[in-house]
Design a protein around this motif. Structure first.
Motif, mmCIF file in Angstrom:
data_model
loop_
_atom_site.group_PDB
_atom_site.id
_atom_site.type_symbol
_atom_site.label_atom_id
_atom_site.label_comp_id
_atom_site.label_asym_id
_atom_site.label_seq_id
_atom_site.Cartn_x
_atom_site.Cartn_y
_atom_site.Cartn_z
ATOM 1 N N LEU A 59 16.649 -3.554 -18.180
ATOM 2 C CA LEU A 59 15.949 -3.947 -19.405
ATOM 3 C C LEU A 59 14.853 -2.961 -19.789
ATOM 4 C CD1 LEU A 59 15.716 -7.760 -18.670
ATOM 5 C CD2 LEU A 59 16.696 -6.783 -20.759
ATOM 6 N N LEU A 60 14.225 -2.330 -18.791
ATOM 7 C CA LEU A 60 13.081 -1.483 -19.118
ATOM 8 C C LEU A 60 12.769 -0.541 -17.965
ATOM 9 C CD1 LEU A 60 10.761 -0.997 -21.214
ATOM 10 C CD2 LEU A 60 9.417 -2.660 -19.909
ATOM 11 N N ASP A 61 12.726 0.749 -18.264
ATOM 12 C CA ASP A 61 12.298 1.766 -17.315
ATOM 13 C C ASP A 61 11.390 2.720 -18.084
ATOM 14 O OD1 ASP A 61 11.887 3.813 -15.501
ATOM 15 O OD2 ASP A 61 13.975 3.889 -14.840
ATOM 16 N N MET A 62 10.091 2.693 -17.774
ATOM 17 C CA MET A 62 9.119 3.473 -18.549
ATOM 18 C C MET A 62 8.568 4.664 -17.772
ATOM 19 S SD MET A 62 7.033 0.408 -20.465
ATOM 20 C CE MET A 62 6.562 -0.414 -18.919
ATOM 21 N N ARG A 63 9.198 5.028 -16.674
ATOM 22 C CA ARG A 63 8.723 6.190 -15.924
ATOM 23 C C ARG A 63 8.783 7.427 -16.811
ATOM 24 N NH1 ARG A 63 12.150 4.795 -10.524
ATOM 25 N NH2 ARG A 63 13.596 4.147 -12.160
ATOM 26 N N GLY A 64 7.640 8.073 -16.974
ATOM 27 C CA GLY A 64 7.535 9.232 -17.843
ATOM 28 C C GLY A 64 6.990 8.919 -19.220
ATOM 29 N N ASN A 65 6.916 7.640 -19.581
ATOM 30 C CA ASN A 65 6.352 7.299 -20.881
ATOM 31 C C ASN A 65 4.867 7.658 -20.934
ATOM 32 O OD1 ASN A 65 8.834 6.092 -21.294
ATOM 33 N ND2 ASN A 65 7.994 4.186 -22.114
ATOM 34 N N PRO A 66 4.410 8.296 -22.005
ATOM 35 C CA PRO A 66 2.976 8.590 -22.127
ATOM 36 C C PRO A 66 2.141 7.322 -22.227
ATOM 37 C CG PRO A 66 4.284 9.935 -23.637
ATOM 38 C CD PRO A 66 5.197 8.888 -23.082
ATOM 39 N N ASN A 356 2.858 -9.035 2.275
ATOM 40 C CA ASN A 356 3.232 -9.637 3.550
ATOM 41 C C ASN A 356 1.976 -9.902 4.359
ATOM 42 O OD1 ASN A 356 2.695 -6.945 4.081
ATOM 43 N ND2 ASN A 356 4.218 -6.785 5.709
ATOM 44 N N ASP A 357 2.054 -10.888 5.245
ATOM 45 C CA ASP A 357 0.943 -11.240 6.139
ATOM 46 C C ASP A 357 -0.354 -11.485 5.369
ATOM 47 O OD1 ASP A 357 2.645 -10.941 8.328
ATOM 48 O OD2 ASP A 357 2.198 -8.790 8.481
ATOM 49 N N GLY A 358 -0.235 -12.098 4.178
ATOM 50 C CA GLY A 358 -1.418 -12.460 3.414
ATOM 51 C C GLY A 358 -2.164 -11.296 2.806
ATOM 52 N N ALA A 359 -1.491 -10.194 2.599
ATOM 53 C CA ALA A 359 -2.155 -9.013 2.038
ATOM 54 C C ALA A 359 -1.236 -8.301 1.053
ATOM 55 C CB ALA A 359 -2.579 -8.054 3.143
ATOM 56 N N LEU A 360 -1.856 -7.536 0.181
ATOM 57 C CA LEU A 360 -1.141 -6.638 -0.721
ATOM 58 C C LEU A 360 -1.272 -5.233 -0.158
ATOM 59 C CD1 LEU A 360 0.223 -6.032 -3.538
ATOM 60 C CD2 LEU A 360 -2.100 -5.602 -4.364
ATOM 61 N N THR A 361 -0.160 -4.637 0.197
ATOM 62 C CA THR A 361 -0.158 -3.272 0.713
ATOM 63 C C THR A 361 0.304 -2.330 -0.378
ATOM 64 O OG1 THR A 361 0.261 -3.983 2.986
ATOM 65 C CG2 THR A 361 0.805 -1.700 2.423
ATOM 66 N N LEU A 362 -0.566 -1.414 -0.771
ATOM 67 C CA LEU A 362 -0.203 -0.373 -1.724
ATOM 68 C C LEU A 362 0.276 0.853 -0.967
ATOM 69 C CD1 LEU A 362 -2.993 -0.458 -4.468
ATOM 70 C CD2 LEU A 362 -0.829 -1.690 -4.385
ATOM 71 N N ILE A 363 1.354 1.440 -1.460
ATOM 72 C CA ILE A 363 1.935 2.635 -0.857
ATOM 73 C C ILE A 363 1.526 3.820 -1.714
ATOM 74 C CG2 ILE A 363 4.067 3.737 -0.091
ATOM 75 C CD1 ILE A 363 5.296 0.802 -0.303
ATOM 76 N N GLY A 364 0.651 4.648 -1.183
ATOM 77 C CA GLY A 364 0.115 5.753 -1.965
ATOM 78 C C GLY A 364 1.208 6.661 -2.493
ATOM 79 N N ARG A 365 1.237 6.860 -3.781
ATOM 80 C CA ARG A 365 2.239 7.725 -4.400
ATOM 81 C C ARG A 365 1.526 8.812 -5.201
ATOM 82 N NH1 ARG A 365 6.490 6.951 -1.181
ATOM 83 N NH2 ARG A 365 7.212 4.788 -1.184
ATOM 84 N N GLU A 366 1.828 8.895 -6.477
ATOM 85 C CA GLU A 366 1.266 9.976 -7.291
ATOM 86 C C GLU A 366 -0.176 9.671 -7.700
ATOM 87 O OE1 GLU A 366 5.443 11.694 -9.111
ATOM 88 O OE2 GLU A 366 4.232 10.376 -10.366
ATOM 89 N N SER A 367 -0.758 10.618 -8.418
ATOM 90 C CA SER A 367 -2.185 10.587 -8.711
ATOM 91 C C SER A 367 -2.574 9.434 -9.634
ATOM 92 C CB SER A 367 -2.588 11.910 -9.366
ATOM 93 O OG SER A 367 -1.842 12.107 -10.566
ATOM 94 N N LEU A 368 -3.849 9.095 -9.593
ATOM 95 C CA LEU A 368 -4.416 8.120 -10.510
ATOM 96 C C LEU A 368 -4.256 8.650 -11.932
ATOM 97 C CD1 LEU A 368 -6.037 5.494 -10.798
ATOM 98 C CD2 LEU A 368 -8.114 6.820 -10.424
ATOM 99 N N GLY A 369 -3.452 7.936 -12.732
ATOM 100 C CA GLY A 369 -3.141 8.394 -14.078
ATOM 101 C C GLY A 369 -1.741 8.954 -14.236
ATOM 102 N N SER A 370 -0.961 8.994 -13.166
ATOM 103 C CA SER A 370 0.411 9.496 -13.266
ATOM 104 C C SER A 370 1.225 8.662 -14.245
ATOM 105 C CB SER A 370 1.086 9.447 -11.902
ATOM 106 O OG SER A 370 2.486 9.644 -12.014
ATOM 107 N N PHE A 372 4.470 8.464 -13.934
ATOM 108 C CA PHE A 372 5.742 8.214 -13.269
ATOM 109 C C PHE A 372 5.635 7.137 -12.183
ATOM 110 C CE2 PHE A 372 6.255 12.231 -15.342
ATOM 111 C CZ PHE A 372 7.568 12.216 -15.789
ATOM 112 N N GLU A 373 4.936 7.401 -11.111
ATOM 113 C CA GLU A 373 4.921 6.464 -9.992
ATOM 114 C C GLU A 373 3.506 6.380 -9.431
ATOM 115 O OE1 GLU A 373 8.370 5.372 -6.946
ATOM 116 O OE2 GLU A 373 7.406 7.281 -6.465
#
Length: 532
Positions: A59-66, A356-370, A372-373
């Motif tokens: 339905l929606l993939d916005m990776r790369g959208n400004p 999981n285990d009562g926490a939100l785990t963020l997986i570091g990917r691209e820069s703040l403001g990317s 894409f991901e």
């Protein structure tokens, strides 16, 4: 009494319908995922979130959208025993062109699994679908003109080149001729068409004047759906363009609904601006919100605001009473992610977070403001004064890894308090800030130097008071302010590029990045949001 806004915070472009005794509003989400937010109410005063239909890659993939692209101006309708949702995925913002692709998806239940999308066209944005009483369906959208000044049908702004109408069939798609049914009024920038039928007339409402302080809801009518259309005697149903001191500004872009007992209402997007920290300017950190007004039909067969002017009211007399929404929220991280939170662009959230285990785990990917991901999970700022807190456990090995708390609008407008690793300091707190630096998105460091912190989880907080914000941290019992008071007004529609440069709103939330590409993880055990 209904108090505006009825949907505070970033909730623009309200498409408004009634099904039986239940009302629904669908709002734009731009680059935030999942796409489109739908709310419901039985009294028009109090609304609850009920669905986010565009929730998978099909339905929606916005990776790369400004920034400020993605889902613009959805149109929600109900016919043939199902809900219909029309939406645009805008892929280009700057320059002469707009790559805007329009789709239709349907579902029998508002909160069910929506169908795979049907592509319709790409000739412009803000599409809508009108179900006529004879069973035919008509597709509308504004026509985008890339050719420049003097080439369009409305001299006020050539790029907005009228409202297109074409018959659409669920099995055959678009059929028959395309008709440009209305160029708009002299205000120009005509967009967001919605049709309804009453008393032998087809009524067309549109947004005009751009989505800034010249915004308006305009109206036209015709005996034949294809026209010719005549404009409203006042041209506009509502606008605050000539009333800069009115508490509700930027009114425009909404839809008409009748209640079962014959009352008539119209939604609109709105902003309530604040001055900057120096007392100057107008800034809407809550973005474009949703309001509602009661209307009346006069003997001339035209719709008018009940109050008799073009100005929407902050309080509208009604049978129901708007509830006080100033309640603190403590989020416990149990699956699924609470619907208050969204992330950016990607239909693959498991790449950027897990619960999981009562926490939100963020997986570091691209820069703040990317574009894409980006591992950022945040909720809307819905109040001009609030405090947000979180607790993060993070063990960075390099300054290219960071995680923490952010107030965020887009890549040009954010402040972030992060745990990182700095040479000579080790594990430390730092503030990353981009205070509206467009187009370069230069990064500023408000701290004189990083603040070393011991091992273990660290508590982070932010307090926002209108145009000012402060970060805090603690490891023991006492909170400590870190860094100077920052400009919160820049985290707004008008910040940086200006009122026509970005169209979402301020968020506050949790972020992590790892630009080494190793996916360093940050564990957030709590998050709270408390209006003041």
């Amino acid at each position: 009494m209904i108090r505006n806004p009825i949907l505070p915070g970033f909730n623009p472009d309200p498409s408004f319908i009634r099904v039986g005794k239940t009302y629904y509003i669908a709002t734009s989400t731009f680059e935030w995922y999942p796409g489109v937010r739908i709310y419901r109410s039985t009294d028009l005063a109090n609304w609850e979130f009920c669905a986010a239909p565009l929730d998978r890659a099909g339905l929606l993939d916005m990776r790369g959208n400004p920034d400020s692209c993605g889902v613009w101006a959805p149109c929600l309708s109900h016919a043939d025993g199902r809900f219909w949702l029309v939406y645009t995925d805008v892929k280009r913002f700057d320059g002469a062109f707009k790559d805007a692709h329009n789709y239709i998806t349907t579902c029998e239940a508002i909160d069910g699994r929506w169908s795979d999308p049907v592509y319709v066209n790409s000739s412009g944005f803000d599409p809508s679908l009108f179900h006529d009483s004879d069973g035919r369906k008509w597709f509308l959208n504004m026509q985008w003109n890339h050719r420049g000044k003097g080439t369009g049908g409305n001299p006020a702004h050539a790029s907005f080149d009228g409202i297109l109408l074409q018959q659409w069939h669920p099995a055959r798609g678009l059929v028959g001729p395309v008709t440009n049914i209305w160029p708009g009024t002299k205000r120009g920038l005509t967009e967001a068409p919605h049709l309804f039928r009453r008393g032998g007339w087809y009524y067309l409402t549109t947004a005009e004047g751009g989505t800034g302080y010249g915004h308006a809801v305009s109206m036209a009518r015709a005996r034949n759906i294809c026209g010719p259309y005549e404009s409203h005697p006042d041209l506009h149903l509502m606008t605050a363009a000539d009333a800069p001191d009115h508490p509700i500004q930027r009114t425009g872009h909404g839809q008409y609904v009748e209640t079962p007992d014959g009352e008539v209402w119209h939604t609109f997007l709105m902003g309530h601006p604040i001055p900057g920290p120096d007392g100057q300017g107008r800034f809407c950190p809550l973005g474009r919100e949703t309001g509602i007004e009661r209307c009346v039909w006069r003997d001339d067969g035209w719709l008018y605001l009940e109050g008799g002017s073009l100005l929407a009211r902050t309080e509208v007399p009604a049978k129901a009473e708007s509830h006080d929404d100033r309640k603190a929220v403590e989020y416990d991280f149990t699956a699924p992610l609470h619907s208050d939170f969204q992330w950016l662009r990607t239909p693959e959230p498991t790449r950027i977070f897990r619960i999981n285990d009562g926490a939100l785990t963020l997986i570091g990917r691209e820069s703040l403001g990317s574009w894409f991901e980006q591992a950022l999970v945040a909720r809307r700022q819905q109040h001009l004064r609030y405090r947000a807190e979180t607790v993060v456990a993070f063990d960075p090995q390099t300054y290219q890894q960071a995680a923490g708390l952010t107030t965020y609008y887009n890549r040009h407008k954010f402040h972030a308090l992060v745990v990182t690793h700095e040479p000579g300091f080790g594990r430390a707190l730092s503030i990353l800030s981009c205070p509206g630096d467009w187009p370069d998105a230069a990064l500023f460091a408000p701290l004189d130097q990083p603040v070393p912190i011991p091992e273990g989880p660290v508590h982070l907080a932010v307090e926002v008071d209108h145009a000012q914000q402060r970060f805090f941290w603690r490891k023991g019992e006492a909170w400590h302010q870190i860094g100077p008071t920052l400009d919160a007004s820049v985290i707004s529609d008008e910040g940086g590029r200006g009122e026509h440069g970005s169209f979402t709103g301020a968020f506050v939330g949790m972020v992590a990045f790892d630009i080494t590409g190793q996916g360093r993880e940050a564990r957030f055990s709590r998050f709270s949001y408390a209006p003041e």
